[in-house]
Design a protein around this motif. Structure first.
Motif, PDB file in Angstrom:
ATOM      1  N   PRO A  21      44.419  39.933  42.085  1.00  0.00           N
ATOM      2  CA  PRO A  21      45.139  40.933  41.303  1.00  0.00           C
ATOM      3  C   PRO A  21      46.065  40.243  40.298  1.00  0.00           C
ATOM      4  CG  PRO A  21      45.869  40.930  43.591  1.00  0.00           C
ATOM      5  CD  PRO A  21      44.651  40.089  43.529  1.00  0.00           C
ATOM      6  N   ILE A  46      43.427  42.670  36.153  1.00  0.00           N
ATOM      7  CA  ILE A  46      42.906  43.220  37.402  1.00  0.00           C
ATOM      8  C   ILE A  46      44.029  43.929  38.150  1.00  0.00           C
ATOM      9  CG2 ILE A  46      41.921  42.648  39.642  1.00  0.00           C
ATOM     10  CD1 ILE A  46      40.267  40.599  38.398  1.00  0.00           C
ATOM     11  N   TYR A  48      43.454  45.751  41.138  1.00  0.00           N
ATOM     12  CA  TYR A  48      43.259  45.421  42.541  1.00  0.00           C
ATOM     13  C   TYR A  48      41.822  44.983  42.786  1.00  0.00           C
ATOM     14  CZ  TYR A  48      41.554  50.253  42.913  1.00  0.00           C
ATOM     15  OH  TYR A  48      40.886  51.428  42.742  1.00  0.00           O
ATOM     16  N   VAL A  49      41.671  44.217  43.871  1.00  0.00           N
ATOM     17  CA  VAL A  49      40.364  43.697  44.264  1.00  0.00           C
ATOM     18  C   VAL A  49      40.068  44.222  45.647  1.00  0.00           C
ATOM     19  CG1 VAL A  49      39.026  41.620  44.723  1.00  0.00           C
ATOM     20  CG2 VAL A  49      40.785  41.605  42.954  1.00  0.00           C
ATOM     21  N   PHE A  58      36.279  45.747  41.990  1.00  0.00           N
ATOM     22  CA  PHE A  58      37.592  45.419  41.426  1.00  0.00           C
ATOM     23  C   PHE A  58      37.838  46.323  40.231  1.00  0.00           C
ATOM     24  CE2 PHE A  58      36.075  43.048  37.706  1.00  0.00           C
ATOM     25  CZ  PHE A  58      34.795  42.688  38.106  1.00  0.00           C
ATOM     26  N   THR A  73      36.435  50.518  37.110  1.00  0.00           N
ATOM     27  CA  THR A  73      36.133  49.865  38.388  1.00  0.00           C
ATOM     28  C   THR A  73      34.705  49.346  38.360  1.00  0.00           C
ATOM     29  OG1 THR A  73      37.650  51.349  39.494  1.00  0.00           O
ATOM     30  CG2 THR A  73      36.090  50.194  40.874  1.00  0.00           C
ATOM     31  N   THR A  76      31.302  44.597  42.380  1.00  0.00           N
ATOM     32  CA  THR A  76      31.188  43.161  42.165  1.00  0.00           C
ATOM     33  C   THR A  76      29.742  42.673  42.233  1.00  0.00           C
ATOM     34  OG1 THR A  76      33.311  43.057  43.264  1.00  0.00           O
ATOM     35  CG2 THR A  76      32.208  40.975  42.875  1.00  0.00           C
TER      36      THR A  76
END
Lengths: 115, 209
Positions: A21, A46, A48-49, A58, A73, A76
């Motif tokens: 992040p 970023i 949040y992950v 993420f 979003t 990944t």
């Protein structure tokens, strides 16, 4: 989890480094227009992950024109992501940087972290 | 050609389609199934194919079961299930694998739903329950009235109410096949299917097209 399930899930994308992040990143997304494919960049921070194997994702926030915040979003392991380039890491004390949503301009800056 | 398989539910995950969309998928380990008996309308009163699945130790089967399988020189099989079919073109001793299905095909999956025990009408039939406030007590999840008044003076049989929920035979219809692995006998269908992980399921081609 069953090994059989793991074996049918998508493999991790090698062009995505470990994300944190606060990272300033540029995400290269494959876009299909008709039968032509091109790459579009999405640059931002970023927020949040979410690390959960096959379902990892993420969220990237960027300020579009007129100071409107845009959040996107990404999954990944999606084959639509070509690569992710981390431009800089920053010093953050939270895992989820929701406070950035209410900040603009100077107060929305994050201090760079040098490793 | 009969399109039917007996399998075991492995679990759910998501995979990515070619255009990058995430598809929810349930993985089933199905087959190889052996044709253990052909039932005909002349001999049995109806036409069906009996399939067997899951090889096991001979000592886990009864002598009658072993003798039934020995007729066609088949290995000891744990589960036998019938599939109603007229023009199947199968003969006893044949093998069916996931290769009979194709990606994109629509299938029905039959399983036994998870048992929930004795449940109230709110959970079992989505009754509204009673009001929480305005002087109420003990009415929050009550079913309310179940029948009429002096006429008929009773509750009709089959009326919805509290009772045993789950552990039923449930068919999930119209699921798309999104993954096939003939080598490992895996078939993946879009969406959820009834039953717990490891539960026995039947996969058939879709009834409604």
């Amino acid at each position: 989890m069953s090994d059989l399930i793991k074996s049918v899930e998508a493999p991790a994308n090698e062009n995505i480094p470990e994300l944190f992040p606060g990272d300033a990143v540029s995400v290269h997304v494959k876009i299909r227009e008709g039968n032509r494919e091109r790459i579009q960049e999405f640059k931002g921070t970023i927020l949040y992950v979410r690390n959960s194997g096959n379902n990892a994702s993420f969220t990237v926030r960027r300020i579009a024109s007129n100071g409107i915040g845009v959040e996107r979003t990404f999954l990944t392991r999606s084959p639509r992501i070509d690569k992710v380039v981390v431009e800089r890491h920053t010093k953050v004390r939270k895992a989820r940087l929701y406070f950035l949503r209410s900040r603009t301009g100077k107060s929305a800056r994050l201090k760079q972290k040098f490793s | 050609m009969l399109k039917g398989l007996i399998g075991k539910k492995i679990g759910m995950t998501q995979i990515f389609s070619e255009d990058g969309a995430a598809v929810p998928m349930t993985l089933i380990e199905a087959g190889p199934c052996y044709v253990t008996q052909i039932l005909t309308s002349e001999d049995d009163g109806y036409s069906a194919v009996q399939l067997g699945f899951s090889e096991s130790k001979p000592k886990r089967l009864t002598g009658g079961e072993l003798g039934h399988l020995k007729r066609n020189d088949l290995p000891p099989l744990k589960y036998l299930r019938e599939f109603r079919s007229k023009d199947h073109g199968m003969k006893e001793g044949d093998t069916i694998t996931v290769a009979t299905f194709e990606i994109g095909e629509l299938v029905d999956v039959i399983g036994t739903s998870k048992g929930k025990g004795f449940q109230g009408a709110v959970k079992r039939y989505h009754f509204k329950g009673g009001p929480k406030t305005h002087g109420q007590s003990d009415r929050l999840r009550a079913p309310g009235a179940r029948g009429a008044t002096t006429t008929p003076g009773r509750v009709f049989k089959g009326s919805r109410g509290p009772g045993h929920m789950g552990n039923d035979r449930v068919t999930a219809q119209h699921l798309k096949v999104v993954l096939l692995d003939a080598e490992r006998n895996l078939i993946g269908v879009r969406g959820a299917i009834p039953g717990p992980k490891g539960g026995l399921v039947l996969v058939k081609s879709a009834r409604k097209v």
